[in-house]
Design a protein around this motif. Structure first.
Motif, short mmCIF file in Angstrom:
data_model
loop_
_atom_site.label_atom_id
_atom_site.label_comp_id
_atom_site.label_asym_id
_atom_site.label_seq_id
_atom_site.Cartn_x
_atom_site.Cartn_y
_atom_site.Cartn_z
N GLN A 58 0.83 -1.21 0.00
CA GLN A 58 0.00 0.00 0.00
C GLN A 58 0.86 1.25 0.00
O GLN A 58 0.68 2.17 0.80
N LEU A 59 1.79 1.29 -0.92
CA LEU A 59 2.70 2.43 -1.04
C LEU A 59 2.54 3.16 -2.38
O LEU A 59 3.44 3.82 -2.86
N LEU A 60 1.35 3.06 -2.95
CA LEU A 60 1.09 3.74 -4.21
C LEU A 60 0.86 5.24 -3.98
O LEU A 60 0.37 5.64 -2.93
N PRO A 61 1.20 6.09 -4.95
CA PRO A 61 0.97 7.53 -4.80
C PRO A 61 -0.50 7.88 -4.80
O PRO A 61 -1.37 7.05 -5.12
N ASN A 62 -0.80 9.12 -4.46
CA ASN A 62 -2.19 9.55 -4.31
C ASN A 62 -2.99 9.51 -5.60
O ASN A 62 -4.22 9.39 -5.57
N ASN A 63 -2.31 9.61 -6.74
CA ASN A 63 -3.05 9.61 -8.00
C ASN A 63 -3.30 8.20 -8.53
O ASN A 63 -3.80 8.03 -9.64
N ALA A 64 -2.97 7.19 -7.73
CA ALA A 64 -3.20 5.80 -8.12
C ALA A 64 -4.51 5.29 -7.53
O ALA A 64 -4.90 5.67 -6.43
N SER A 65 -5.17 4.43 -8.26
CA SER A 65 -6.39 3.79 -7.76
C SER A 65 -6.39 2.31 -8.11
O SER A 65 -5.99 1.93 -9.21
N ILE A 66 -6.79 1.49 -7.13
CA ILE A 66 -6.86 0.04 -7.33
C ILE A 66 -8.32 -0.32 -7.59
O ILE A 66 -9.22 0.06 -6.84
N LYS A 67 -8.55 -1.07 -8.65
CA LYS A 67 -9.93 -1.43 -9.04
C LYS A 67 -10.57 -2.32 -7.95
O LYS A 67 -9.89 -3.12 -7.31
N PRO A 68 -11.89 -2.17 -7.73
CA PRO A 68 -12.60 -2.88 -6.66
C PRO A 68 -12.47 -4.40 -6.71
O PRO A 68 -12.50 -5.07 -5.68
N GLU A 69 -12.33 -4.96 -7.91
CA GLU A 69 -12.25 -6.42 -8.03
C GLU A 69 -10.90 -6.98 -7.62
O GLU A 69 -10.72 -8.20 -7.55
N SER A 70 -9.93 -6.11 -7.32
CA SER A 70 -8.58 -6.54 -6.96
C SER A 70 -8.54 -7.12 -5.55
O SER A 70 -9.30 -6.70 -4.67
N SER A 71 -7.60 -8.06 -5.34
CA SER A 71 -7.45 -8.66 -4.01
C SER A 71 -5.98 -9.02 -3.78
O SER A 71 -5.31 -9.55 -4.67
N ILE A 72 -5.49 -8.70 -2.56
CA ILE A 72 -4.14 -9.08 -2.15
C ILE A 72 -4.25 -9.75 -0.78
O ILE A 72 -4.57 -9.09 0.22
#
Length: 544
Positions: A58-72
């Motif tokens: 969870q170190l992505l920059p503020n302009n990044a977005s992870i799609k809802p279907e993603s899972s880690i």
């Protein structure tokens, strides 16, 4: 090795909001990582490798977005559902990470020993004395020179390779369950690279640690990984056991990556080429302390009376291990570091020039630094960065003319000309280095200092950049001083080579002489360490 997955990534999709539209950086990526396993993610610069690894922490920059279907899923728990407070307990403890750019990953205001110890003090109930002892133990393990003295130094007092070793020590200090290594050997010389890879394997065996290895160096992958994922433009295009992927690649893209090793030799400069640069008895020393009683100052001599010459259209390669004085020498020659000795440029004694003459000289002397993150202003667009030199040295040009030149420069280094209005943070490390190269070339200088310019680039782009530099040199008769620890690149680009160790010249000669018949045992060791990995990759694929 256990087959129970400690990490499961399912349908990971990541996009970035840019100044002009949206970039889909990762598209539906899925994979598993088991305890004790080493999984390598390979691909060209900008393929989504580092973005994927940063998402795990969870170190992505503020302009990044992870799609809802993603899972880690980490040990049965959804990482994407955790709060920042919960993630702090995982980062640096359960999951360690070696970042790609050590020069920007360390706080310049804190001593390195304090920073490495902090990682242990935050997650373990130990005293500062115990933490320091552990730090010194790891400094020894990663072969950092003079661990006791290094503990009390600041990041700017180390070379790029030494900083990377410090970052590796920080990542390993809490014996994590997973180690994410994002290009961990990029800044390391060939002999230390092998030692670090063996160190990671040794620690992994002792702790049963899983390793996620992000790299563009397929020689490293062949040496270290159990399985390989190949990414291209954000998508997973091929995967499998390492041996199977290397011996029987299914896609043309994978075959291209495997065969992207710098080859050939540079054309000789014209026989009547005039002397561009001549340096005699160059010495550089650093003040390292003052004796308590006598108050006598103590110095470290980084360059010890070195002399060299460079003709127009010629490339002089400077090689040696990390800390050998390569970059120090280069910076002294262009006036970025104080030195003693004589430096002549185009027949003029640089020390005798007036202030106005020295300013004019700057247009003729350019540099591409090792660190593409620290050398580009985050507040300027790519167009502004590339044309800044034109604004200073070519004030007669209009803004439109400057931007036209900038677009042409971007295209020459294989970047989209339409990216001229984007900012450095919107590019990968390799793409940023190409921007830095474009900035140096736009003024059409007579001399360029190339300080590890390809260390952040993937192999396929290295080939493009090497050909680009050769063509530009031939067209404009530019002299290159090429500093690198990557001997295959030096061999492909250099006319002559100087081998340095501890500030001194160990060997000097034509590129052919150095690589075919090295005289000193030190040069022989460097070449053996370098081509062991390269030969493994190219030869075994040809046999297959």
């Amino acid at each position: 090795m256990s087959h129970a997955p400690i990490l499961e990534v399912k349908n990971l999709s990541i996009s970035f909001a840019l100044t002009q539209g949206t970039l889909d950086a990762v598209k539906h990526l899925s994979f598993e990582l088991s305890k004790g396993e080493t999984l390598a993610i390979v691909g060209e610069s900008g393929s989504g490798k580092s973005v994927s690894s940063n998402a795990l922490m969870q170190l992505l920059p503020n302009n990044a977005s992870i799609k809802p279907e993603s899972s880690i899923i980490f040990e049965g728990e959804e990482v994407l559902a955790k709060s920042e407070k919960d993630m702090r307990k995982i980062r640096g403890d359960r999951i360690g990470m070696i970042f790609q750019e050590p020069m920007t990953s360390l706080n310049p205001y804190l001593k390195v020993g304090t920073q490495v110890a902090e990682a242990m003090l935050c997650h373990r109930s130990v005293s500062k004395k115990v933490a320091k002892a552990r730090v010194l133990e790891l400094f020894n393990l990663v072969h950092l020179p003079f661990p006791e003295q290094a503990y009390g130094k600041y990041p700017h007092e180390f070379s790029g390779g030494q900083l990377q070793r410090i970052m590796i020590a920080m990542a390993l200090i809490n014996e994590p369950d997973i180690l994410i290594a994002d290009e961990p050997t990029t800044a390391l010389d060939v002999t230390v690279q092998a030692e670090v890879l063996n160190l990671i394997k040794e620690v992994q065996t002792q702790m049963g640690m899983a390793v996620l290895f992000i790299t563009h160096d397929l020689g490293v992958v062949k040496h270290l990984a159990d399985r390989v994922l190949v990414m291209c433009k954000g998508e997973l295009v091929e995967q499998g056991e390492t041996q199977e992927v290397f011996e029987n690649p299914q896609l043309p893209y994978t075959k291209m990556l495997i065969n992207s090793t710098p080859k050939g030799q540079k054309d000789e400069p014209p026989k009547n080429a005039t002397e561009l640069l001549k340096a005699n008895d160059i010495k550089v020393k650093y003040h390292i302390g003052t004796q308590l009683i006598s108050r006598k100052k103590e110095y470290f001599e980084a360059v010890k009376g070195l002399s060299l010459s460079l003709k127009q259209g010629e490339t002089l390669g400077i090689v040696g291990e990390s800390g050998s004085g390569k970059s120090t020498l280069g910076r002294a020659l262009i006036g970025l570091l104080p030195s003693s000795g004589q430096i002549n440029f185009k027949g003029q004694d640089v020390s005798a020039l007036t202030k106005k003459e020295r300013f004019a000289l700057k247009k003729d002397i350019q540099v591409v630094f090792q660190d593409p993150y620290g050398s580009l202003s985050p507040r300027m667009t790519v167009g502004e960065i590339i044309t800044e030199g034109l604004t200073v040295h070519r004030p007669e040009l209009t803004k439109k003319e400057r931007m036209t030149k900038a677009r042409k420069a971007l295209e020459e280094v294989r970047l989209d000309a339409h990216s001229i209005n984007r900012y450095p943070h919107e590019f990968s490390g390799g793409q940023r280095q190409r921007i830095a190269i474009a900035r140096a070339l736009i003024l059409e200088p007579s001399f360029i200092l190339l300080d590890e310019p390809t260390s952040a680039l993937d192999r396929s782009v290295q080939l493009t950049v090497i050909d680009l530099l050769k063509n530009i040199q031939k067209q404009h008769n530019i002299g290159f001083l090429f500093i690198s620890h990557d001997l295959s690149v030096v061999k492909a680009l250099s006319d002559r080579v100087i081998v340095m160790q501890k500030g001194e010249v160990m060997e000097e000669g034509t590129a052919e002489e150095i690589f075919k018949q090295p005289k000193s045992s030190y040069t022989q060791k460097l070449i053996a360490a370098s081509f062991d990995l390269e030969t493994e990759v190219t030869t075994e694929h040809k046999v297959a």
